[in-house]
Design a protein around this motif. Sequence first.
Motif, PDB file in Angstrom:
ATOM      1  N   ALA A 283     -19.066  90.071  58.929  1.00 13.56           N
ATOM      2  CA  ALA A 283     -19.362  89.328  57.709  1.00 13.56           C
ATOM      3  C   ALA A 283     -18.273  88.306  57.438  1.00 13.56           C
TER       4      ALA A 283
ATOM      5  N   PRO B  51     -16.875  86.004  54.272  1.00 21.26           N
ATOM      6  CA  PRO B  51     -16.987  85.730  52.839  1.00 21.26           C
ATOM      7  C   PRO B  51     -16.736  84.249  52.541  1.00 21.26           C
TER       8      PRO B  51
ATOM      9  N   TYR C 222     -21.832  86.025  51.351  1.00 24.05           N
ATOM     10  CA  TYR C 222     -21.465  86.710  52.589  1.00 24.05           C
ATOM     11  C   TYR C 222     -22.524  86.385  53.640  1.00 24.05           C
TER      12      TYR C 222
END
Length: 741
Positions: free
Chosen positions: A84, A86, A158
């Motif tokens: 992921a 951000p 995300y």
Amino acid sequence: MRYFFTTALCALSMGVALAQQPSSTDFNLNFEKTLIADKLPAPWMEWGKGYKFSPDTTEKYQGKASLRIQSPEVMDNIQFGSAANPLPADYSGKEIELRGYMKFRDVGKGFAGLMMRIDGKSGMLQFNNMQGENLRGTQDWKQYSIKLPYPSGADKIYIGALLVGPGTLWVDQFELLIDGKPFTEAPPKKIYAAELDKEFDGGSKLALGPGYKLSKEQATSLAQLGRIWGFVKYHHPAVANGNFNMDYELFRVAAPYIAAKNDTERQQVIGQWLSKFGPIRELSPEAIPADAVIKPDLAWLAKSGDALPPRLDSIRRAARTDEHYYIASYIDVGNPEFKNENPYAEMAYPDAGFRLLSLFRYWNMIEYFFPYKPLIHEDWQAVLEEFVPRFVTAANETEYKLAALALITRVKDSHANLNGNHEALDKYFGQNFAPVQLSFIEGKPVVIDYFNAQLGKQTGLKPGDVIETINGKGVKQIIAEKKPYTPGSNPVIQLKTMAPNLLRSNDSTIAITFKRAGKVQKANISVYPRSKVNTYANYNKKDTCFKMIGQDVAYIFPGKFKNSYLPALAPQIGKSKGLIVDMRCYPSDFMVFSFGPMLLPEAKPFAKFTVGNFKTPGVFTWTPELKLGKTNPDHYKGKVIVIVNENSVSQSEFTTMAFAAAPNVTVIGSTTAGADGDISHIVLPGGLRTSISGIGVYYPDGRETQRIGIVPQVEVKPTIQGIADGRDEPLEKALQLIHGK
């Protein structure tokens, strides 16, 4: 009815909204930078556990490298691995799109997918991980895409990819677009004046709580303050424009309000406070529709004192636009989106002012935006007055969270609970759990399965055993003690929710008595922490989504069914004499408009909804009827039996409503959860998270489903003896009905 894996700087005059400058644009979306073997390149991070992440300079779509996600050799208790990234939500727009290239190999019993999650201050707002695409097997490089509405309250974005189950996934060349353009070229988001108010970041400064006496008069007057505060929050145009931080406005008005000596002084305080919001410049011509299903309860405005009623009434009649800083509706659904609500997650035990804010915030959300408020069936204003002293005088984190849980329980909604794990509540209710699964059968807690087969068998308990006492207490007494802290739309669902919490303790063993074959026996059973006992282990537990029972009965288990399976299954179903849809689960895919039309010869209405009007808080009106199917001479003509029980909740109930519109469908079983409608999330100070059913769901003739659930045409319940014998009595009845017995 929806979800999968879940996680200023200078003073401005009121009314000014500034452009927020985007953060660094060096997001490494193509994995070309900081390549270190066996590590995720910055700023990427790992979600999930157990999977191996590494740059791959050999297998790539283009450039220097791709990212490889590899499943572990042993998958015990390991669910998924996700990379992921951000990104700041510093941009504005209507639609956000993630594009990325993926290649995968030997993906089985799970799926591969891109992932995008958008969080607001109050938690997750939008999410998609391509689970519904059912990407499995082996696939060479191909570009995939996810599109989501881009909420105005977005705080963090995300993006990434995930692998569920065994296999290998490569990803490369991510792109993020807002309204079709690279996200860094999108207009910058505005900063509202409300976001620059930092005065009470360190505490509310209110002299309330343990150690301060709170008379009945003070509790009543504080409840009135909470009602006025919430009214202003959702009705005043200046608040809607984002000019005021209403959390901190509560603390500003509460201090002199609490210090006031009588009602006259309190009214003066409110009057002075209202002045700061400015005059109402335009009145709305809108009237409450005569056919509104729910109308706001605002008769109290006229009883709020001598000088206040005209001022409050002008706020009520103020013209409001479609945009509001604190409230919106989800696109295409209409359930409320509670925006820009700070969870104050760093406050495990918020001070008295923030605890009061928690009560007022939740109470007013229910007051104006809960579609089933009339079904609470008690005076909601009286509930507010009742809980003021409980929130204010809560002496520690445990008492505060118990107060919140008790308040949530009073809403009587199976979608509403205190979500997540809370160490303080675990210590209160018990941190250790028995490895046996209980269910209330014939009104009694009965062992029906094990959460952990090895540990469960070691207890000596067997399916069909009836628990009589726990540590010397009778079950009825325990139920009475737990009921105020057990949310649920109806008593059946409260018992279902309570069942896994009966056999829990802070000790290592529990002394019980149980009845087997008419004989009462004693036992001391071991209990274990969550790491060893997963109380969700049997959720949607089946080994297949489809099978044939005998030669002529098709069986579908929606908990494992995917829409992509239907083309292969439809011919087999079409040849069957009867079809059983076992809806004692939560569907893993939305089946209504994929599977449902094959059951109907023609289009037929099966539901209608109520949605809120955010220009007129508290008003709910009907939407048009929702229809299923079309003219279809080749519809399924065999008997269809849908089995339901207390495990049928929300999407399960909605799907059953749809299928039941077909002429050859019979619904059998027992009371469902009685919670229908897309959920809306709520956050409260202390990082508390809960939800409500956000839209009203009704049959076309206006019959309710909330709290009542789906009422089976043929009631069939398991029996204690049937559990002991290993029988599935509702399934047996379904087969009998198909075979005409």
